[in-house]
Design an enzyme around this catalytic site. Structure first.
Site, PDB file in Angstrom:
ATOM      1  N   LYS A  75      14.311   2.609  23.113  1.00  0.00           N
ATOM      2  CA  LYS A  75      13.621   3.109  21.695  1.00  0.00           C
ATOM      3  C   LYS A  75      13.008   1.381  21.099  1.00  0.00           C
ATOM      4  CE  LYS A  75      11.895   6.478  17.968  1.00  0.00           C
ATOM      5  NZ  LYS A  75      13.345   7.052  17.496  1.00  0.00           N
ATOM      6  N   SER A 144      10.650  11.137  17.301  1.00  0.00           N
ATOM      7  CA  SER A 144      10.326   9.779  17.460  1.00  0.00           C
ATOM      8  C   SER A 144      10.662   9.154  18.737  1.00  0.00           C
ATOM      9  CB  SER A 144      10.492   9.409  16.674  1.00  0.00           C
ATOM     10  OG  SER A 144      11.694   9.513  16.666  1.00  0.00           O
ATOM     11  N   SER A 168      14.655  14.167  16.553  1.00  0.00           N
ATOM     12  CA  SER A 168      14.100  12.885  17.684  1.00  0.00           C
ATOM     13  C   SER A 168      15.024  13.127  18.539  1.00  0.00           C
ATOM     14  CB  SER A 168      13.750  11.710  16.588  1.00  0.00           C
ATOM     15  OG  SER A 168      13.030  12.369  15.830  1.00  0.00           O
TER      16      SER A 168
END
Length: 424
Positions: A75, A144, A168
């Site tokens: 990420k 996210s 997330s």
């Protein structure tokens, strides 16, 4: 013949060990898959194909079986050396750290091959990136850790890193139909990862098999692989938790869970309805104060220097929550949290495993909103290990996740339970 990109990490490693697959072929196949799917899915912000293929070739030539060669993505709030870390923003495009995050460094040391950075929402909050849901481009992939979930679901990579402060990892994994795992708080080192709320933030994993989760957990802990063990689910107590948010759950999810629970009971499993609504409501309130206060501090540089470039979702969301909390109230919230953690731990005196939704339903239509984390807050705040399994489908043929939660520190057992439920 199966394309290498379709393989789980565990299966590919077996083929490599038997000289039926090279690491180079595996990594090359992943990049071919990326070229096929990326224009539609938009999971990546940076790809490192040349260095990844060079590393794979080097590992093949050395032929050291301990160097696993697993292609993995991370990420874009996690640092990788000499690679841009944009934190899901436009104003950090030229930010190139010299140092790997600890988790990335450990993975590389095991011979895992870094292939790129996946899309993150802005500063790991709520404003979405460009990623679409691989099952239907008109639906959100969640957030996210949106890019990581979509990349794994599209078979662009067998394993990707995400992070979770509220939901997330679990929610995007559920929306995209993959396995998402958040370990017990503190198990995975967080240095080199953008802090959101340090008391809660957790590095997590996404993959397409429980075995891959167990493998990568062992890698990141720098310990011998703990293999999945067979368990007899009839000998454990399973608690189903509707939570106070059950009325916000869509009909497909309610029906799927009720049907699943009936199947478990018909298999003579000990399933009880567990009533802990008061603890979940306490968690919701404490998470709001603690995460808001810490987020405001964590992004001090951004709010002082780039405030006008921050999204309305961020300014009016967790950042605004932080402005409402004094230091005194924050300290009181931390004290209340220490009590709450003991109360949550005591719940597992009555049950070995909690089953609860991963999200209020299937992925939402539209890319403007990444969905609600209301079914994840309690377990993130209290640090429990949790995993989402792609057990159900909605009427629109979109994935619906089933979240499993275990006692703090019982991650290995959680993975055993997860595998057993997948095999029912």
């Amino acid at each position: 013949m199966t394309n290498p990109f379709e393989l789980t990490a565990t299966d590919a490693i077996k083929l490599i060990g038997n000289n039926k697959l090279s690491r180079y072929e595996w990594v090359q196949s992943c990049f071919e898959r990326i070229r096929e799917k990326e224009d539609l899915v938009k999971a990546w912000v940076y790809l490192d194909e040349d260095r990844a293929l060079e590393k794979a070739k080097q590992l093949d030539n050395e032929n050291d079986k301990s160097q696993l060669g697993i292609p993995f993505g991370i990420k874009d709030i996690i640092d990788a050396s000499n690679t841009p870390t944009g934190f899901g923003t436009n104003f950090y495009q030229n930010n190139v750290p010299m140092r790997d995050a600890a988790s990335v460094s450990v993975a590389k040391q095991s011979g895992c091959i870094f292939i790129g950075k996946t899309v993150s929402t802005e500063l790991g909050h709520r404003a979405p990136g460009l990623t679409t849901n691989p099952h239907n481009k008109d639906f959100t992939p969640g957030g996210s850790s949106s890019g990581s979930a979509a990349a794994v679901a599209s078979m662009m990579a067998p394993v990707c890193f995400g992070t979770q402060t509220t939901g997330s990892v679990i929610r995007p994994a559920a929306y995209c139909g993959v396995i998402g795992y958040k370990p017990s708080y503190g198990d995975f080192d967080k240095s080199g990862i953008l802090p959101n709320s340090p008391s809660i933030d957790t590095l997590g994993l996404m993959s397409r098999s429980v075995e891959d989760i167990a493998l990568f957990r062992s890698i990141l802990l720098e310990e011998e692989l703990v293999s999945i063990q067979k368990v007899d689910l009839s000998k454990i107590k399973i608690g189903f938790v509707r939570t106070p948010h059950w009325d916000k759950t869509d009909d497909s999810t309610k029906e799927a869970f009720e049907h699943f629970l009936n199947l478990l009971r018909s298999d003579k499993l000990n399933v009880i309805d567990l009533e802990i609504d008061n603890l979940i409501s306490k968690s919701d309130a404490l998470h709001l104060d603690i995460s808001g206060y810490e987020f405001k501090r964590s992004i001090s540089h951004e709010r002082f220097n780039y405030y006008d470039q921050l999204s309305d979702q961020l300014r009016n969301g967790r950042l605004n929550d932080g402005y409402q909390v004094s230091n005194k109230n924050y300290q009181l919230a931390l004290k209340d949290l220490s009590i709450l953690k003991n109360q949550i731990d005591a719940v597992f005196d009555k049950t070995d495993l909690i089953i609860t939704p991963s999200a209020p339903g299937e992925a939402l239509k539209g890319l403007e909103y990444t969905g609600s984390p209301i079914f994840n807050t309690t377990w993130s705040l209290n640090g429990n290990p949790c995993i989402t399994l792609p057990l159900f489908k909605s009427k629109q043929e979109l994935p619906i996740g089933c979240q499993l939660v275990a006692r703090f520190g019982e991650d290995d057992q959680l993975l055993n339970y997860a595998k057993a439920l997948l095999e029912l």
